[in-house]
Each structure stands twice: as C-alpha cells, then as structure tokens.
Write a protein that holds these residues in place. Structure first.
Motif, PDB file in Angstrom:
ATOM      1  N   LEU A 341       0.858  -1.222  -0.110  1.00 35.55           N
ATOM      2  CA  LEU A 341      -0.134  -0.031  -0.108  1.00 35.55           C
ATOM      3  C   LEU A 341       0.985   1.213  -0.013  1.00 35.55           C
ATOM      4  O   LEU A 341       0.500   2.120  -0.814  1.00 35.55           O
ATOM      5  CB  LEU A 341      -0.916   0.164   1.282  1.00 35.55           C
ATOM      6  N   PHE A 342       1.954   1.281   0.691  1.00 37.72           N
ATOM      7  CA  PHE A 342       2.855   2.251   0.787  1.00 37.72           C
ATOM      8  C   PHE A 342       3.637   2.539  -0.688  1.00 37.72           C
ATOM      9  O   PHE A 342       3.629   3.825  -1.225  1.00 37.72           O
ATOM     10  CB  PHE A 342       3.938   1.981   1.750  1.00 37.72           C
ATOM     11  N   LEU A 343       4.137   1.301  -1.250  1.00 36.16           N
ATOM     12  CA  LEU A 343       4.644   1.776  -2.488  1.00 36.16           C
ATOM     13  C   LEU A 343       3.495   2.103  -3.541  1.00 36.16           C
ATOM     14  O   LEU A 343       3.884   3.093  -4.617  1.00 36.16           O
ATOM     15  CB  LEU A 343       5.314   0.304  -3.128  1.00 36.16           C
ATOM     16  N   LEU A 344       2.390   1.818  -3.431  1.00 36.31           N
ATOM     17  CA  LEU A 344       1.159   2.077  -4.249  1.00 36.31           C
ATOM     18  C   LEU A 344       0.969   3.629  -4.100  1.00 36.31           C
ATOM     19  O   LEU A 344       0.928   4.448  -5.019  1.00 36.31           O
ATOM     20  CB  LEU A 344      -0.031   1.648  -4.000  1.00 36.31           C
ATOM     21  N   ASP A 345       0.691   4.083  -2.825  1.00 34.99           N
ATOM     22  CA  ASP A 345       0.746   5.626  -2.464  1.00 34.99           C
ATOM     23  C   ASP A 345       1.679   6.473  -3.006  1.00 34.99           C
ATOM     24  O   ASP A 345       1.553   7.725  -3.285  1.00 34.99           O
ATOM     25  CB  ASP A 345       0.642   5.479  -0.905  1.00 34.99           C
ATOM     26  N   GLU A 346       3.065   5.889  -3.027  1.00 33.97           N
ATOM     27  CA  GLU A 346       4.227   6.700  -3.415  1.00 33.97           C
ATOM     28  C   GLU A 346       4.386   6.708  -5.023  1.00 33.97           C
ATOM     29  O   GLU A 346       5.244   7.331  -5.343  1.00 33.97           O
ATOM     30  CB  GLU A 346       5.596   6.021  -2.897  1.00 33.97           C
ATOM     31  N   VAL A 352       8.849  -2.658  -9.023  1.00 35.78           N
ATOM     32  CA  VAL A 352       9.022  -2.763  -7.554  1.00 35.78           C
ATOM     33  C   VAL A 352       7.589  -3.222  -7.120  1.00 35.78           C
ATOM     34  O   VAL A 352       7.423  -4.308  -6.262  1.00 35.78           O
ATOM     35  CB  VAL A 352       9.749  -1.554  -6.801  1.00 35.78           C
ATOM     36  N   LEU A 353       6.498  -2.587  -7.729  1.00 33.79           N
ATOM     37  CA  LEU A 353       5.272  -2.695  -6.995  1.00 33.79           C
ATOM     38  C   LEU A 353       4.697  -3.978  -7.551  1.00 33.79           C
ATOM     39  O   LEU A 353       3.645  -4.720  -6.548  1.00 33.79           O
ATOM     40  CB  LEU A 353       4.234  -1.514  -7.847  1.00 33.79           C
ATOM     41  N   ILE A 354       4.733  -4.700  -8.766  1.00 36.55           N
ATOM     42  CA  ILE A 354       4.066  -5.897  -9.346  1.00 36.55           C
ATOM     43  C   ILE A 354       4.447  -7.212  -7.949  1.00 36.55           C
ATOM     44  O   ILE A 354       3.826  -7.881  -7.877  1.00 36.55           O
ATOM     45  CB  ILE A 354       4.219  -6.281 -10.710  1.00 36.55           C
ATOM     46  N   TYR A 432      -4.446   9.564   5.147  1.00 42.46           N
ATOM     47  CA  TYR A 432      -4.205   8.101   4.519  1.00 42.46           C
ATOM     48  C   TYR A 432      -2.771   7.912   4.542  1.00 42.46           C
ATOM     49  O   TYR A 432      -2.209   6.904   4.799  1.00 42.46           O
ATOM     50  CB  TYR A 432      -5.219   7.825   3.441  1.00 42.46           C
ATOM     51  N   SER A 433      -2.219   9.089   3.834  1.00 41.21           N
ATOM     52  CA  SER A 433      -0.738   9.071   3.668  1.00 41.21           C
ATOM     53  C   SER A 433       0.219   8.858   4.829  1.00 41.21           C
ATOM     54  O   SER A 433       1.114   8.232   4.925  1.00 41.21           O
ATOM     55  CB  SER A 433      -0.196  10.450   2.730  1.00 41.21           C
TER      56      SER A 433
END
Length: 541
Positions: A341-346, A352-354, A432-433
């Motif tokens: 979720l952090f990588l998605l928010d950033e 890296v995300l997949i 949320y962030s």
C-alpha cells in the motif's frame, strides 16, 4: 505429469536458452557488418558516409507550435551554432519564449537542423532535421501539507488552482534537449541496412556512389520526470538546456532499441513515471554496469519464480504449525500488505510494485493456512471457522507468545513515538498517506524484530528442520540481488535500507542451521520425520 524436480529443471533450461538468445540479440545490435565491397575499394552496393567528405556544418534549433513547417514563417530561432564541430561536446542554456497557445495547455515543438554553414536550412538540399516536442502532459504532484497546521512549503501553482481536480494532466516543460550525431565513417551494405538505423538515414546520390547524410539523433532517454517544469499561464520564458555529444554506431543502435522498449512499455499501460524509472536505469548507469544489470535482473526473475514456487509448495503440503511462529506469519502478512500500500501511495515503479503485490497475496494465503481457517458460505454470508492445535503446536505457540511479550515492551512505544513525531514535523498529502507512512516506517525500521519470534522458537526447539529452506535459499539470492538494485532503481530510502536489513536476518538463520544439525527424529517442513517414513515403508512391505 512432470515431477517437481523435472519442472524446475525445465524452467532453468528455458531460462538458460533465454539468456543465450538475449546475448546473441545484443551482439547483433552492437555489431554491424560493414559493406564487403568497401574493403576492396569498390562502391557497388555500398552506402558511404557523407561526413567522410568533412563538410562545414551548422546546427540550428527552432521552436514552433506547429508539428509541420514548410518555410521560415512563425518559427523562432533559439540556438545557432556556426562552425559546428561534430567531435566536440558542448552544453548551452537558452531562454525560450513560450507562446500563449502553449501556456493554455498547448504543445511547443523543437526543430533541430544540421545543415551546411552559411545556408538557411530550407535552402539546403543536404540538410537533415529532427522534431521533438518540448512539452508533455502529466498529472501534477499533489501538494504536501502539515496535517495539524495546514501549512505547506510552497503555494499551489496557478495552473492547479484553475483546475477542478488534481488528477487532470497539465502541460509540463522539458528543460533538457540532448542531441547526438553518429560520427563513425562506417560504410553500410546497401542490401542489408539495419532497420533501426535506416529510419534515421537520408540518402543522396553523389556521382556513382550513394551517401548517407549525417545521422542526427535525439536522446529521449535523457528526458527525465525530475527535469520537468509545470507551465502556468503567467510564464513567458522558460530555460532550455541543449547538450550535444558524439555517439558510436553500436551505442546508437542500442539506444534506439531502448527507446523503442520504453515506448512499448507506455503502450502497454505503464505511466510516464514508470517509464522514467526504466530510463534512469539506462541513463544513470555505466554501459558495462548496465549489461551486468540485465543479467542480474534475469536471475532475479528466475529466483523470484523458484522462491514463490517452493514457498507455495511448502505451505500447500504443511499439515501443522509445529516449530513455526504463527505471530511471525501474521506479522509478515501485515508488513507485506502495508509495504504494498505504501509503494502504491508513493506511485513507485511497477518494477517494484508488481512483485510486492504478488507477495502480499501469497502472504494472505499463508495466514489462512497457519490459522487453519475454513470459509463456509451460508447463503451470501461467509462463516469463518478456525481449526484446533495439538499439544506440540500449543508448545510452539507458547514459545511464540513469550517472544512477542518481550518484543512488545520495546516495539510499540517506538512505533507510536515515531508516528507522533512524523505527524508534528513531516508534511503529507493526506491523513491516509500519514497512516500508511507511519505503518511502513515501523515495518522498515523495526520489522526485523518481528522475525525474532521465529528465531526464538528455533532456539527453544533446538531445530530448524521445520523451515522451508529451499524457498529461503532462493529468497536469500534475491536479497543479495536486491542490494544491487537498491543502487539502480529509484525507490523510497526506507525500502532501500530494508534490503540490507534482510541480509543480517538471513545470516542469523544460517548460523542457527549450522548450530542445530539435522536430527532424523525431528519433524521436517511437512510435519513428518525420517523415522516415521521408515516405519510406513516397513508396514507397506
């Protein structure tokens, strides 16, 4: 059906063929076969370089709002380099007038001409030119504020104020323009011109021989997101840095293929930011180190696949939780989901995300196995049931709870204190962030402490036979590969530091494996022992 070992061998074999094929393709890109007739002084079928005649050249850069120009009307000259030396590197910064159409979310184009000195480009029959947009469309980065006071470091730009939502793209200025000219006096074989270079070539007939004019190339890989500037309606001039360097034929062909690859990623749905991460690998890395990176990335994919395969196989066959820390499994699941979720928010790169998303799904499935959860549907309502533990599993759970009790005295105050400090001193896009950042900072900074319960269980049971060592081994290889990627791929600093933290944890596991030798009377990762297998075999006989 293939056995597990046969399937693994098949995957490794396919991987080896893929690496060999990639090496052959890369060799074909870097090496170009010259015209055979040129060696004997013949000209038949050969395409000769016009630059070998050493003409006096001039470089001119114009800007216009039109994608096609036929004459010198409605264009602005922004850079003129007389007596242009193709061997000399240079970098110049000029101010470019921004037309009203461009300020209103329009596009501005740069026309780069390489022509004979003293002759205007449109009067020169042997000029070459190339077009590049100086603007692109992107969604502005959301403003970060202090959640308690509402203060921000910068005021929202005018373009964003006039936009109803931040998710609407606006014009951004590309502040860099990188030019290259292929300087090798290379003689091409006219019957087998490389397709990648051919589209950049312009041919002329001089007497009985065919010549190709200078190959002018714009390095689009150097256009990075960090160099983009938002264009607001009050801006009348913007800086443009024009840089030039010569380029070899091999590097030119390689760069063309890399630009095509980045374009293909965008066609498949990768965002401008994701493509920018790939650009950074090529632009910010030495060419030899880049070749190493390709091989490292290939092995990373192989080990990722084998680690996932063995991890799933291990948990699929596992019948009990003897010797396994349930708290460690729960924490690993929680931390993996939070990191995703952090990588998605950033808005981190999909590179890296997949893998992080796939890992999160696997960890959720492992929690279901560890807690012995079964889901039964009563109409449209799910009913969750939990299984029971035997005496050995309860003993393991006792060790697990004992380790977590000691950890909680240290861990919870540190995480709460860190979240409070960041709320007071750090600016975020939203609550949320802040929440996701607080969780992930706790995971990255103190997450390795939650691996200690498993080490404590190993210590109490004086055994590591219950651990999935095959999956551990592949993950260890990937951990060391991640150390290399930590310096190459752009990622949050905390995620980069976590790569090195995992090295230490795995070394401790290796020490325990050496400390507690294999005991055939102990259960293995499938809840079986060597002695039990021998008894079953004797009964069958």
């Amino acid at each position: 059906m293939l056995s597990r070992s046969s399937f693994t061998s098949l995957v490794v074999g396919v991987f080896a063929v893929y690496v060999a094929h990639t090496c052959w393709v890369m060799y074909g890109i870097v090496y170009t076969r010259p015209c055979p007739a040129a060696a004997g002084g013949g000209a038949a079928g050969c395409v000769w370089p016009y630059l070998a005649r050493r003409p006096k050249l001039q470089l001119s850069v114009y800007t216009t709002t039109r994608s096609n120009i036929g004459a010198e009307n409605n264009i602005d000259l922004v850079l003129n380099v007389e007596d242009f030396d193709i061997e000399s590197k240079f970098e110049r910064t000029v101010n470019v007038s921004v037309p009203k159409k461009t300020r209103n979310n329009g596009t501005l184009y740069a026309y780069i001409f390489l022509h004979h000195a003293g002759i205007l480009p449109w009067h020169d029959g042997k000029q070459v030119h190339i077009v590049s947009p100086l603007t692109t469309y992107m969604v502005p980065k959301p403003e970060e504020i202090n959640l308690l006071t509402g203060e921000s470091d910068t005021q929202q730009i005018e373009a964003e104020k006039q936009t109803n939502a931040l998710d609407e793209p606006v014009s951004h200025w590309r502040s860099r323009l990188t030019l290259n000219v292929m300087v090798e006096d290379f003689v091409f074989d006219g019957s087998s011109l490389p397709a990648d270079v051919h589209r950049y070539m312009k041919m002329v007939q001089l007497g009985k021989t065919v010549h190709y004019l200078p190959i002018l190339f714009i390095d689009q890989l150097s256009n990075r997101v960090k160099d983009l500037m938002v264009i607001n309606r009050s801006t009348t001039e913007l800086p443009l840095t024009v840089s030039y360097d010569k380029i070899s034929l091999g590097k030119l062909r390689f760069w063309i293929h890399m630009q095509d690859a980045v374009y293909s990623l965008q066609q498949f749905g990768f965002s401008e930011k994701d493509a920018d991460e790939v650009k950074g690998i090529f632009v910010d890395t030495n060419l030899y180190f880049l070749a190493l990176t390709f091989f490292v990335a290939a092995f990373h994919l192989l080990f990722d696949f084998l680690a996932f395969k063995n991890d799933i196989s291990f948990w699929k066959k596992k019948r009990n939780m003897i010797g396994m820390s349930t708290k460690a499994v729960l924490w690993r699941c929680f931390s993996t989901v939070v990191i995703f979720l952090f990588l998605l928010d950033e808005q981190t790169s999909l590179l890296v995300l997949i893998p992080a998303g796939i890992g999160a799904v696997i960890e959720l499935w492992k929690v279901k196995k560890a807690l012995k959860m079964t889901i039964k549907w009563q109409g449209i309502r799910p009913k969750i049931q939990f299984g029971t533990y035997n005496d050995s599993e309860k003993k393991t759970e006792e060790y697990d709870s004992q380790a977590m009790k000691y950890l909680s005295y240290l861990l919870y105050p540190l995480c709460i204190g860190g979240a409070g400090y960041s709320l007071l001193n750090v600016k975020y896009k939203s609550w949320y962030s802040w929440l996701i950042n607080s969780f992930v900072n706790g995971v990255y900074a103190f997450g390795f402490l939650f691996m200690l319960p498993q080490l404590f269980v190993n210590y109490k049971m004086k055994s590591v036979a219950h651990l999935p060592w095959k999956a551990f081994t592949y993950k260890a290889f990937n951990t060391f590969i991640d150390d290399i990627f930590a310096f190459i791929i752009t990622m949050p600093t905390s995620h980069r530091l976590a790569c090195f933290r995992d090295d230490v944890v795995f070394l401790v596991y290796l020490y325990q494996r050496w400390l507690y030798p294999v005991d055939k009377s102990r259960v293995n990762e499938y809840g079986e022992s060597y002695e039990e297998k021998s008894i079953k075999k004797a009964h069958r006989e």
